[in-house]
Design an enzyme around this catalytic site. Structure first.
Site, PDB file in Angstrom:
ATOM      1  CG  HIS A  93      -8.790  -1.499  -4.769  1.00 49.89           C
ATOM      2  ND1 HIS A  93      -8.250  -0.232  -4.819  1.00 49.89           N
ATOM      3  CD2 HIS A  93      -7.795  -2.342  -5.136  1.00 49.89           C
ATOM      4  CE1 HIS A  93      -6.985  -0.316  -5.211  1.00 49.89           C
ATOM      5  NE2 HIS A  93      -6.677  -1.591  -5.405  1.00 49.89           N
ATOM      6  CD  GLU A  94      -7.962  -6.095  -4.581  1.00 55.63           C
ATOM      7  OE1 GLU A  94      -7.460  -6.414  -5.684  1.00 55.63           O
ATOM      8  OE2 GLU A  94      -7.367  -5.384  -3.731  1.00 55.63           O
ATOM      9  CG  HIS A 151      -6.794  -4.463  -9.338  1.00 56.47           C
ATOM     10  ND1 HIS A 151      -5.916  -3.719 -10.080  1.00 56.47           N
ATOM     11  CD2 HIS A 151      -6.622  -4.052  -8.049  1.00 56.47           C
ATOM     12  CE1 HIS A 151      -5.236  -2.885  -9.276  1.00 56.47           C
ATOM     13  NE2 HIS A 151      -5.652  -3.070  -8.040  1.00 56.47           N
ATOM     14  CD  GLU A 161      -3.885   0.452  -7.255  1.00 54.01           C
ATOM     15  OE1 GLU A 161      -3.718  -0.735  -7.646  1.00 54.01           O
ATOM     16  OE2 GLU A 161      -4.338   0.744  -6.138  1.00 54.01           O
TER      17      GLU A 161
HETATM   18 ZN   LIG Z   1      -4.853  -2.151  -6.284  1.00 53.43          ZN
END
Ligand SMILES: [Zn+2]
Length: 493
Positions: A249-250, A253, A279
């Site tokens: 997830h990160e 980003h 996101e």
């Molecule tokens: Zn996030």
């Protein structure tokens, strides 16, 4: 603009440090340091001469890129100028009281202790919304901070349709993909997990010479500059999921942050146009890539060789089903890829009603519980499992939640377009190669930064704006195959 971006970078470093390495006694000192720097940032931003420069620049004939840059800068400055300093101070105070009483209320498992602080935060946010300005819908002014140019009138129907489509899907899939938790009773050496996440970042293509990974209780992406992007992950010694999917997830980003065009560095364009589009990048890597079978066909043998005892007897298919299991939970952060969105739909609807003064704070827990029953299909046992579970409202953040669902919708639309443009995409993923997808995202999303709104960018890439069509098609195809079941027909299509 350079000075402000530099100050923001320093603030970023201090906040990152606060969440990772700050000695425990230094908390109050760091809070004071952050407040001082934030004050300097604010003074510089709202300085009258900066307003003069901006007005003069806007009168000159400029190229589209510079105009876009000034537009982003003006939005931020206008928000800051319009909100009086007394309100900013009152909000900061109400936020600390909010956090403090929210923690007490959680310990006592009693919403009533938090209610007065929440009431105060709502009043101040209404005041702030009126100061910023809106066309009769206060929520728009708050939403604009996280998702510029999105409106309540545009957002709510999309979320309501999503609710209608997802509720029958959850009904059909709850419990259909899984037996007992496959990680139960097993242990995953923390140091080996940490090494695995670093190797994963390298494999995915995160530039570890322009960023780093550390550990924190709540994973996040921060940093000071596109060449200094700081990710964190969380290691749970009895379950590898938080580390694996936290890092994935990160990474999404972080790749976005590293991908801003060098020409935009130290300007307002070196940013995402919205939290929702940011996101979308994390969800794309975490879910659409990271929970796919091709991805684990490559990675699972490696995971197994890192944890031979813990994963003994767990085959690829078992693992893949386990990481995609759909199960109703009252807790948002434990929710699966489908149910998650229902948690957001519920929160957004309640936020709008609170801001409109249609729902009283004292009635909030009951409204939460009955909405949860109607939407997710279960009733929380108490307020900690219900209305007190998230930190967002404790510091008065309203308008943030919907960006999570927007991220899921945008991610699916972007991935569908990438799949059409890149026939090699999934073959590459099966080989543990991500260059084609990374380059495509870099070219179509990352390098544009905050030039244009999120929806304009998605429209330019996919040919259409915000829609749930691609997300629902993705879910139906994936979960149809995983469950081997015919899924109920969509009420809207
Ligand atoms: Zn996030």
């Amino acid at each position: 603009m350079h000075e402000l971006k530099d100050l923001a970078g320093v603030l970023g470093l201090m906040s990152w440090d606060q969440e990772t390495y700050l000695p425990s006694k230094a908390g109050p000192a760091r809070a004071a340091q952050l407040a001082t720097l934030q004050g300097l940032y604010h003074q510089r931003l709202v300085a009258p001469e900066v307003g003069d420069w901006l007005e003069r620049a806007e009168r000159v004939e400029l190229d589209a890129e510079t105009r876009a840059m000034l537009k982003v800068f003006r939005r931020e400055r206008d928000h800051s100028v319009r909100v009086p300093e007394s309100l900013v101070r009152a909000l900061a105070e109400a936020q600390s009281t909010g956090l403090e009483t929210w923690r007490e209320a959680r310990t006592a498992r009693d919403f009533a202790r938090f209610a007065p602080a929440l009431q105060r935060l709502l009043e101040l946010r209404r005041e702030q919304a009126d100061a910023i300005g809106h066309g009769g819908e206060r929520y728009d002014a708050l939403l604009d901070h996280f998702e510029p140019e999105m409106t309540t009138a545009r957002l709510l129907p999309v979320l309501e349709r999503l609710r209608a489509s997802l509720v029958p899907l959850v009904d059909a899939l709850d419990g259909a993909l899984g037996g007992p938790e496959i990680f139960d009773g097993r242990s995953f050496d923390a140091e080996r997990q940490w090494q695995f996440t670093l190797e994963l970042l390298e494999l995915l293509g995160f530039d570890l010479h322009a960023g780093r990974q550390d550990r924190s209780i709540h994973p996040f992406t921060g940093g000071t500059h596109p060449t200094d992007v700081r990710l964190t992950t969380r290691i749970d010694p009895v379950n590898p999921s938080p580390a694996l999917f936290g890092t994935l997830h990160e990474f999404g980003h972080g790749l976005y942050e590293q991908g801003f065009a060098a020409a935009h560095h130290r300007t307002p364009l070196a940013a995402a146009p919205s939290m929702g589009l940011h996101e979308s990048q994390s969800r794309l890597w975490e879910n659409l890539v990271g929970r796919s079978l091709p991805f684990w066909e490559f990675l699972y043998p490696r995971l197994r060789s890192s944890f031979p005892e813990a994963l003994a007897g767990v085959e690829l298919e078992d693992f893949h089903r386990a990481i995609n299991r759909v199960r109703r939970s009252p807790i948002r952060v434990e929710a699966d890829e489908i149910t998650y969105n229902l948690h957001i739909v519920l929160r957004t609807a309640l936020e709008v009603r609170l801001l409109r003064d249609e729902l009283r704070v004292t009635d909030l827990p009951e409204a939460w519980n009955s909405e949860m029953e109607r939407t997710v299909g279960l009733r929380p046992r108490d307020d900690v499992e219900g209305v007190l579970q998230d930190i967002h409202w404790a510091h008065g953040e309203f308008g943030y939640f919907p960006t999570y669902a927007l991220g899921n919708l945008y991610a699916a639309s972007l991935m569908r377009t990438a799949e059409r443009a890149l026939p090699v995409l999934w073959d590459e993923v099966t080989r543990g190669e991500f260059g084609a997808l990374r380059a495509w995202l870099g070219q179509h999303i990352h390098r544009h930064g905050a030039w244009g709104s999120a929806e304009e960018r998605v429209q330019a890439v996919t040919g259409h704006g915000l829609t749930d069509t691609d997300f629902l098609a993705y879910l139906r195809s994936k979960y149809g195959a995983l469950s081997g079941r015919a899924l109920p027909t969509d009420p809207h299509r």
